[in-house]
Design a protein around this motif. Structure first.
Motif, PDB file in Angstrom:
ATOM      1  N   ASP A  78     -33.585 -24.602  13.381  1.00 39.37           N
ATOM      2  CA  ASP A  78     -32.467 -25.149  12.605  1.00 39.37           C
ATOM      3  C   ASP A  78     -31.159 -24.437  12.948  1.00 39.37           C
ATOM      4  OD1 ASP A  78     -34.122 -26.960  11.380  1.00 39.37           O
ATOM      5  OD2 ASP A  78     -34.356 -25.803   9.533  1.00 39.37           O
ATOM      6  N   TYR A  79     -31.207 -23.114  13.070  1.00 40.42           N
ATOM      7  CA  TYR A  79     -29.998 -22.357  13.400  1.00 40.42           C
ATOM      8  C   TYR A  79     -29.515 -22.670  14.821  1.00 40.42           C
ATOM      9  CZ  TYR A  79     -30.033 -19.616   9.126  1.00 40.42           C
ATOM     10  OH  TYR A  79     -29.969 -19.237   7.808  1.00 40.42           O
ATOM     11  N   GLN A  80     -30.469 -22.929  15.722  1.00 39.97           N
ATOM     12  CA  GLN A  80     -30.069 -23.338  17.069  1.00 39.97           C
ATOM     13  C   GLN A  80     -29.252 -24.628  17.014  1.00 39.97           C
ATOM     14  OE1 GLN A  80     -33.920 -23.432  19.177  1.00 39.97           O
ATOM     15  NE2 GLN A  80     -32.990 -22.055  20.654  1.00 39.97           N
ATOM     16  N   GLN A  81     -29.716 -25.560  16.180  1.00 36.41           N
ATOM     17  CA  GLN A  81     -29.018 -26.832  16.062  1.00 36.41           C
ATOM     18  C   GLN A  81     -27.630 -26.647  15.445  1.00 36.41           C
ATOM     19  OE1 GLN A  81     -32.362 -28.820  13.958  1.00 36.41           O
ATOM     20  NE2 GLN A  81     -32.105 -30.413  15.500  1.00 36.41           N
ATOM     21  N   ILE A  82     -27.525 -25.729  14.487  1.00 33.41           N
ATOM     22  CA  ILE A  82     -26.248 -25.502  13.808  1.00 33.41           C
ATOM     23  C   ILE A  82     -25.229 -24.874  14.752  1.00 33.41           C
ATOM     24  CG2 ILE A  82     -25.090 -24.159  12.007  1.00 33.41           C
ATOM     25  CD1 ILE A  82     -27.681 -24.467  10.350  1.00 33.41           C
ATOM     26  N   PHE A  83     -25.641 -23.843  15.461  1.00 37.06           N
ATOM     27  CA  PHE A  83     -24.691 -23.078  16.253  1.00 37.06           C
ATOM     28  C   PHE A  83     -24.659 -23.478  17.726  1.00 37.06           C
ATOM     29  CE2 PHE A  83     -25.736 -20.281  12.639  1.00 37.06           C
ATOM     30  CZ  PHE A  83     -24.461 -20.191  12.094  1.00 37.06           C
ATOM     31  N   CYS A  84     -25.638 -24.287  18.166  1.00 34.75           N
ATOM     32  CA  CYS A  84     -25.624 -24.856  19.525  1.00 34.75           C
ATOM     33  C   CYS A  84     -25.400 -23.798  20.595  1.00 34.75           C
ATOM     34  CB  CYS A  84     -24.539 -25.938  19.623  1.00 34.75           C
ATOM     35  SG  CYS A  84     -24.621 -26.934  21.119  1.00 34.75           S
ATOM     36  N   LYS A  85     -26.258 -22.829  20.633  1.00 36.90           N
ATOM     37  CA  LYS A  85     -26.164 -21.788  21.658  1.00 36.90           C
ATOM     38  C   LYS A  85     -26.717 -22.295  22.989  1.00 36.90           C
ATOM     39  CE  LYS A  85     -24.598 -18.575  18.889  1.00 36.90           C
ATOM     40  NZ  LYS A  85     -23.240 -18.051  19.014  1.00 36.90           N
ATOM     41  N   ASP A  86     -26.207 -21.739  24.064  1.00 37.84           N
ATOM     42  CA  ASP A  86     -26.656 -22.149  25.395  1.00 37.84           C
ATOM     43  C   ASP A  86     -27.922 -21.405  25.801  1.00 37.84           C
ATOM     44  OD1 ASP A  86     -24.837 -24.134  26.236  1.00 37.84           O
ATOM     45  OD2 ASP A  86     -23.305 -22.591  26.447  1.00 37.84           O
ATOM     46  N   TYR A  87     -29.035 -21.728  25.164  1.00 39.77           N
ATOM     47  CA  TYR A  87     -30.301 -21.115  25.524  1.00 39.77           C
ATOM     48  C   TYR A  87     -30.817 -21.744  26.815  1.00 39.77           C
ATOM     49  CZ  TYR A  87     -30.243 -19.102  20.881  1.00 39.77           C
ATOM     50  OH  TYR A  87     -29.887 -18.405  19.758  1.00 39.77           O
ATOM     51  N   PRO A 219     -33.258 -29.003  24.205  1.00 38.66           N
ATOM     52  CA  PRO A 219     -32.356 -29.999  23.632  1.00 38.66           C
ATOM     53  C   PRO A 219     -31.198 -29.377  22.845  1.00 38.66           C
ATOM     54  CG  PRO A 219     -34.338 -29.889  22.328  1.00 38.66           C
ATOM     55  CD  PRO A 219     -34.571 -29.034  23.552  1.00 38.66           C
ATOM     56  N   GLN A 220     -31.287 -28.061  22.531  1.00 44.31           N
ATOM     57  CA  GLN A 220     -30.223 -27.422  21.766  1.00 44.31           C
ATOM     58  C   GLN A 220     -29.087 -26.899  22.647  1.00 44.31           C
ATOM     59  OE1 GLN A 220     -33.582 -26.636  20.314  1.00 44.31           O
ATOM     60  NE2 GLN A 220     -32.951 -28.388  19.120  1.00 44.31           N
ATOM     61  N   LYS A 221     -29.187 -27.075  23.947  1.00 47.10           N
ATOM     62  CA  LYS A 221     -28.113 -26.582  24.816  1.00 47.10           C
ATOM     63  C   LYS A 221     -26.842 -27.377  24.568  1.00 47.10           C
ATOM     64  CE  LYS A 221     -28.965 -25.462  29.072  1.00 47.10           C
ATOM     65  NZ  LYS A 221     -29.400 -25.542  30.473  1.00 47.10           N
ATOM     66  N   CYS A 222     -25.720 -26.693  24.561  1.00 45.05           N
ATOM     67  CA  CYS A 222     -24.431 -27.355  24.334  1.00 45.05           C
ATOM     68  C   CYS A 222     -24.114 -28.278  25.502  1.00 45.05           C
ATOM     69  CB  CYS A 222     -23.313 -26.333  24.179  1.00 45.05           C
ATOM     70  SG  CYS A 222     -23.485 -25.287  22.716  1.00 45.05           S
TER      71      CYS A 222
END
Length: 223
Positions: A78-87, A219-222
């Motif tokens: 959920d936090y990945q989706q909120i902050f959209c970090k480039d993992y 899918p969370q990558k900006c």
């Protein structure tokens, strides 16, 4: 109120993988609460199945259960989706093996095929490529749990029910595809079933024991 906050504190203190000895008096400082509240929180976490707990002299032995760990993993996603970090995408390696031949039957079902087309943007070849991960990649396999999957719902065809599962978009040697993980599966964790819009064995010219590179897309990558 205290559930995820308390689980996170216990995990940071080392209660994942092994028991942590802690008293209610110690724990209250970590959650900014009274000793009575801290004791009540630990008891509630145990009753809800998020931790296992054993009373010992001077405190209690506490350890997160799989249910507790899964809750924290969901929070992480959920936090990945909120902050959209480039993992980074996850790179895995494995060797092609012969499967049980069940993939063709299940994938061809309309209830699955329509969902694959809608969620993966391709129509899968009716069959799967089975890949057994190398030892190193097998250890990295759990990192897929931190990625947001595409949910495939179960359905009934009027005669029998078919279970749901999860899909993770991938590229295998540059070809678009997906790893599919049924909710109920007898396969070990180091074995991946891969679907793609083409017959991968023919397209890639691969056979049993050949090594392949699988890139699990994040899918969370900006954008």
């Amino acid at each position: 109120m205290y559930t995820t906050k308390s689980l996170k504190k216990l995990a940071l203190l080392g209660a994942i993988g092994k028991p942590l000895k802690i008293s209610s008096t110690e724990f209250m400082h970590h959650i900014s609460a009274s000793s009575k509240t801290a004791a009540r929180v630990l008891k509630q976490l145990e009753e809800d199945g998020y931790i296992s707990r054993k009373l010992v002299a001077g405190g209690q032995l506490v350890q997160l259960t799989n249910t507790g760990i899964e809750l924290l993993k969901k929070e992480y996603v959920d936090y990945q989706q909120i902050f959209c970090k480039d993992y980074a995408d996850l790179e895995l390696y494995g060797h092609v093996i012969t499967g049980l031949g069940e993939g063709q039957y299940y994938i061809a079902k309309d209830g699955y095929m329509s969902q694959f087309r809608d969620k993966l943007d391709f129509k899968p070849f009716p069959g799967t490529l089975n890949v057994r991960l190398t030892d190193q990649s097998s250890q990295m396999r759990d990192n897929m749990d931190f990625l947001q999957p595409l949910i495939i719902h179960g359905f009934s065809d009027g005669e029998r029910s078919f279970g749901g599962g999860k899909c993770y978009p991938i590229e295998i040697e540059g070809i678009k595809g997906a790893v599919i993980i049924p909710d109920r599966t007898h396969y070990p964790a180091d074995l991946l079933e891969i679907i793609a819009p083409v017959k991968l064995r023919e397209m890639l010219g691969i056979s049993d024991d050949d090594e392949v590179k699988i890139v699990v897309k994040n899918p969370q990558k900006c954008k």
